[in-house]
Design a protein around this motif. Structure first.
Motif, PDB file in Angstrom:
ATOM      1  N   ASN A 229       0.917  -1.263  -0.116  1.00 21.82           N
ATOM      2  CA  ASN A 229       0.040   0.065  -0.060  1.00 21.82           C
ATOM      3  C   ASN A 229       0.732   1.206   0.062  1.00 21.82           C
ATOM      4  O   ASN A 229       2.038   1.276   0.270  1.00 21.82           O
ATOM      5  N   LEU A 230       0.287   2.348  -0.016  1.00 23.33           N
ATOM      6  CA  LEU A 230       1.096   3.456  -0.067  1.00 23.33           C
ATOM      7  C   LEU A 230       0.539   4.343   1.196  1.00 23.33           C
ATOM      8  O   LEU A 230       1.014   5.398   1.415  1.00 23.33           O
TER       9      LEU A 230
ATOM     10  N   LEU B  73       8.829   3.985  -2.258  1.00 21.65           N
ATOM     11  CA  LEU B  73       8.452   4.291  -4.033  1.00 21.65           C
ATOM     12  C   LEU B  73       9.232   5.401  -4.442  1.00 21.65           C
ATOM     13  O   LEU B  73       9.429   5.460  -5.440  1.00 21.65           O
TER      14      LEU B  73
ATOM     15  N   PHE C 250       8.537   2.995 -14.412  1.00 16.01           N
ATOM     16  CA  PHE C 250       7.998   1.910 -13.421  1.00 16.01           C
ATOM     17  C   PHE C 250       6.529   2.002 -13.542  1.00 16.01           C
ATOM     18  O   PHE C 250       5.852   2.943 -13.587  1.00 16.01           O
ATOM     19  N   LEU C 251       5.986   0.685 -13.607  1.00 17.43           N
ATOM     20  CA  LEU C 251       4.728   0.242 -13.525  1.00 17.43           C
ATOM     21  C   LEU C 251       4.181  -0.206 -12.256  1.00 17.43           C
ATOM     22  O   LEU C 251       4.888  -1.007 -11.632  1.00 17.43           O
ATOM     23  N   VAL C 252       3.499   0.598 -11.657  1.00 14.66           N
ATOM     24  CA  VAL C 252       3.318   0.448 -10.037  1.00 14.66           C
ATOM     25  C   VAL C 252       2.075  -0.194  -9.871  1.00 14.66           C
ATOM     26  O   VAL C 252       0.978   0.323 -10.415  1.00 14.66           O
ATOM     27  N   PHE C 253       2.010  -1.220  -8.996  1.00 15.78           N
ATOM     28  CA  PHE C 253       0.759  -1.611  -8.443  1.00 15.78           C
ATOM     29  C   PHE C 253       0.701  -1.637  -6.770  1.00 15.78           C
ATOM     30  O   PHE C 253       1.756  -1.971  -6.110  1.00 15.78           O
TER      31      PHE C 253
ATOM     32  N   VAL D  67      -4.818 -11.034  -5.848  1.00 16.39           N
ATOM     33  CA  VAL D  67      -4.860 -10.020  -6.471  1.00 16.39           C
ATOM     34  C   VAL D  67      -3.350  -9.446  -6.768  1.00 16.39           C
ATOM     35  O   VAL D  67      -3.105  -9.388  -8.206  1.00 16.39           O
TER      36      VAL D  67
ATOM     37  N   ARG E 211      -2.614 -11.722 -10.107  1.00 17.37           N
ATOM     38  CA  ARG E 211      -2.928 -10.927 -11.075  1.00 17.37           C
ATOM     39  C   ARG E 211      -2.246  -9.928 -11.543  1.00 17.37           C
ATOM     40  O   ARG E 211      -1.802  -9.596 -12.809  1.00 17.37           O
ATOM     41  N   TYR E 212      -1.658  -9.024 -10.792  1.00 16.17           N
ATOM     42  CA  TYR E 212      -0.955  -7.940 -11.096  1.00 16.17           C
ATOM     43  C   TYR E 212       0.412  -8.232 -11.784  1.00 16.17           C
ATOM     44  O   TYR E 212       0.823  -7.596 -12.767  1.00 16.17           O
TER      45      TYR E 212
ATOM     46  N   GLU F 199      -0.172  -9.359 -15.243  1.00 13.20           N
ATOM     47  CA  GLU F 199      -0.243  -8.080 -15.938  1.00 13.20           C
ATOM     48  C   GLU F 199       1.094  -7.354 -16.372  1.00 13.20           C
ATOM     49  O   GLU F 199       1.466  -7.133 -17.382  1.00 13.20           O
TER      50      GLU F 199
ATOM     51  N   ASP G 196      -2.377   5.985  -4.113  1.00 13.42           N
ATOM     52  CA  ASP G 196      -2.891   4.837  -3.581  1.00 13.42           C
ATOM     53  C   ASP G 196      -4.225   4.676  -4.222  1.00 13.42           C
ATOM     54  O   ASP G 196      -4.367   3.591  -4.770  1.00 13.42           O
TER      55      ASP G 196
ATOM     56  N   LEU H 112      -4.128   4.235  -8.098  1.00 13.01           N
ATOM     57  CA  LEU H 112      -3.736   2.669  -8.370  1.00 13.01           C
ATOM     58  C   LEU H 112      -5.030   1.906  -8.168  1.00 13.01           C
ATOM     59  O   LEU H 112      -5.208   0.823  -9.004  1.00 13.01           O
TER      60      LEU H 112
ATOM     61  N   PHE I 134      -0.704   2.298 -14.843  1.00 14.21           N
ATOM     62  CA  PHE I 134      -0.257   3.619 -14.459  1.00 14.21           C
ATOM     63  C   PHE I 134       1.333   3.743 -14.405  1.00 14.21           C
ATOM     64  O   PHE I 134       2.046   3.011 -13.871  1.00 14.21           O
TER      65      PHE I 134
END
Lengths: 341, 341
Positions: A72-73, A82, A96-99, A107, A110-111, A114, B83, B86, B96
């Motif tokens: 989380n952020l 990050l 950077f592709l961020v999840f 989840v 899945r990320y 992707e 957050d 995303l 993103f």
DNA sequence: TTGTACGCGTTATCAA
DNA sequence: TTGATAACGCGTACAA
């Protein structure tokens, strides 16, 4: 997309060069005459060329994408981490592709799928749900940060050293009993070193040492209630003795400080407190809290460095079969504030 | 890249279908017989197919990328915002690409170029260095959040309402003089509404109102020193009167609370305080701070909604020329804690 | 120093 | 319901 965008073909036609020459203008300009460089530059300007990196990727196979998965952020440590990871763009040029996976294993899986579909060249993982063994099984370089890392390369704070720093400071403050408040962290997680490092340092120094491992739950309120109980226990069990309390993170440390201040109207001489992380709350507290700082910027840089090495290796003809994972440790730094000089 | 990855061509050869049919399996499965679907599914499994979205992008022109530019992730508001942005992946499927621009205009311009090169379909901008007029000039849908937004669509907290909420609460608490502490925010920035909203509400209520606009500088220490002066001024100028103080953000509000607690040993009845943002420090404070919460999650959703609408419009044959920018306002919420009930 | 020709892995257009 | 063929925009041997 409305008007078609200008391509190398357009520039080539306009300048009477070939597409190849235009491509060279970007990738190896020195192989063109200065004169022709200028011609092409002018044409680019004229036609309003915008580069298309997606096409370049498909042709070259290099995306310059790195996937990042954070839990989380909301927690300052992750967002700061990050932030520093993003900053390495200036050094390496990787995007950077961020999840944010929200601590949900499926989840996050899945990320990851992707991310792989976007041909990321590497991955930095801060969340702790997917086992490192599984992470290593994807055919992509992975570096983890402060999480279980048995099968992946990783960068962590030297948590044991952190625990020792805290114990040392509290001991120097003349505390009679050293107490560590934490949750029951599994040994596989780097943060467990805060416990063992603290305990071992106490032993070496011959100081009485007490471990209080509690379940602090998930919300703030719940943690605060638990800390209140811990505080009462401290008051009951160690009256009149100078207590050196090392708390697993600054947020919890601040709860304790608040509790003490509300009860005693300030921090009595019989308390010394050290937190962990150097997060904003540690200096925003009524009584600024001494803490153990993680060198977030260095950690991020080391992580990208490690990842870069693996990614470069992978581009070679005969990549070495990766070998053993590398684990780097970054030294923590003691921050002395008012709760323990 | 070591072994070449499995492509549609491989699946086609293996199943004796054409590449087209394999493509259809993914994009319009119902146009195949169930039987053939199963054959292909089996082949995919067999050969270990991994999809390649980069190729898809090149062919289809749709990247499903959205660029995000934040000033930093050090301030809680921005990281929380990111957050929530995303999190909209679950709703819209857009990925993103994130950059932290560090309040440097030219750096951010470079980042924007890079984003455009990756064929992003839209952009969400939280940083305030590049003028909205320039943002609008790139041929990409843009939505801004809590920044100057004259030429771009935007989503902002209704800052004027926020200022009014604060004034209302402080007035209800029976304060004799209402004071607002802030920096000299330019009118073009949405946060300026906190000032005007507060002042207007005071006037409507017929309460004495005082504005203290100071330069809080850039670092924490500097801001803290400034707040100390402000505190002394408060004590001097309004002795014995009940002061209702609305501070522009929770971090500063907490500085004031700490100052008061250190001086008076608690929060005297003659002080009432309200912050802004509902950031962690507001509840971590020794005296939990009443504050005005921005509905971060709603803002993020509205922003993505607005952006989606523009992006969809753009895919149509004859896109409308975009028309006027749309500005959405999200209502703030009053959070009552101990510094003002 | 420049150009030709082909490949990257999909989707899109027609035709069958 | 399926297939052949041509894009998509760029990189890269290889040739000139």
């Amino acid at each position: 997309m409305g008007k078609k965008s200008v391509t190398f073909a357009d520039i080539a036609r306009y300048t009477h060069f070939s597409k190849t020459t235009i491509s060279r203008y970007f990738n190896d300009p020195d192989s063109l005459t200065v004169e022709n460089q200028e011609k092409i530059a002018a044409a680019l300007e004229e036609l309003g060329y915008k580069e298309n990196k997606v096409a370049r990727i498909l042709a070259s196979g290099k995306t310059e994408f790195v996937g990042v998965i954070v839990p989380n952020l909301y927690l300052h440590f992750y967002s700061q981490m990050l932030d520093e990871i993003l900053a390495t763009y200036e050094t390496y040029g990787y995007k950077f592709l961020v999840f944010a996976g929200d601590d949900n294993r499926d989840v996050e899986r899945r990320y990851i799928e992707e991310l792989l579909a976007y041909q990321i060249e590497g991955m930095i993982v801060l969340s702790n749900t997917v086992p490192s063994e599984e992470l290593a099984s994807f055919q992509v370089p992975v570096v983890t940060i402060e999480r279980e890392d048995r099968f992946c390369s990783s960068v962590n704070t030297d948590n044991r050293a952190g625990g020792a720093l805290a114990a040392g400071l509290l001991d120097e403050c003349g505390c009679e009993v050293l107490i560590h408040i934490n949750s029951d962290v599994p040994e596989s997680v780097p943060a467990h070193g805060r416990i063992s490092g603290f305990v071992d340092a106490c032993r070496e120094r011959g100081v009485a040492c007490e471990l209080m491992l509690r379940d602090f739950g998930h919300g703030y309120e719940e943690a605060d209630r638990t800390m209140r109980q811990v505080f009462e226990e401290l008051e009951e069990r160690f009256p009149g003795r100078r207590k050196g309390v090392f708390v697993s993170n600054d947020t919890y440390a601040n709860m304790l400080v608040n509790q003490i201040v509300r009860t005693h109207g300030g921090l009595p001489d019989e308390y010394r407190i050290v937190g962990f992380d150097d997060s904003p709350v540690s200096r925003e507290s009524v009584i600024p809290i001494s803490t153990v700082r993680q060198q977030v910027s260095r950690i991020a840089q080391e992580a990208m460095g490690l990842l870069m090495a693996q990614m470069e290796e992978r581009k070679k003809r005969r990549p070495r079969p990766l070998g053993e994972p590398v684990h780097k440790a970054v030294e923590p730094v003691l921050v002395r504030r008012e709760t323990a000089r």
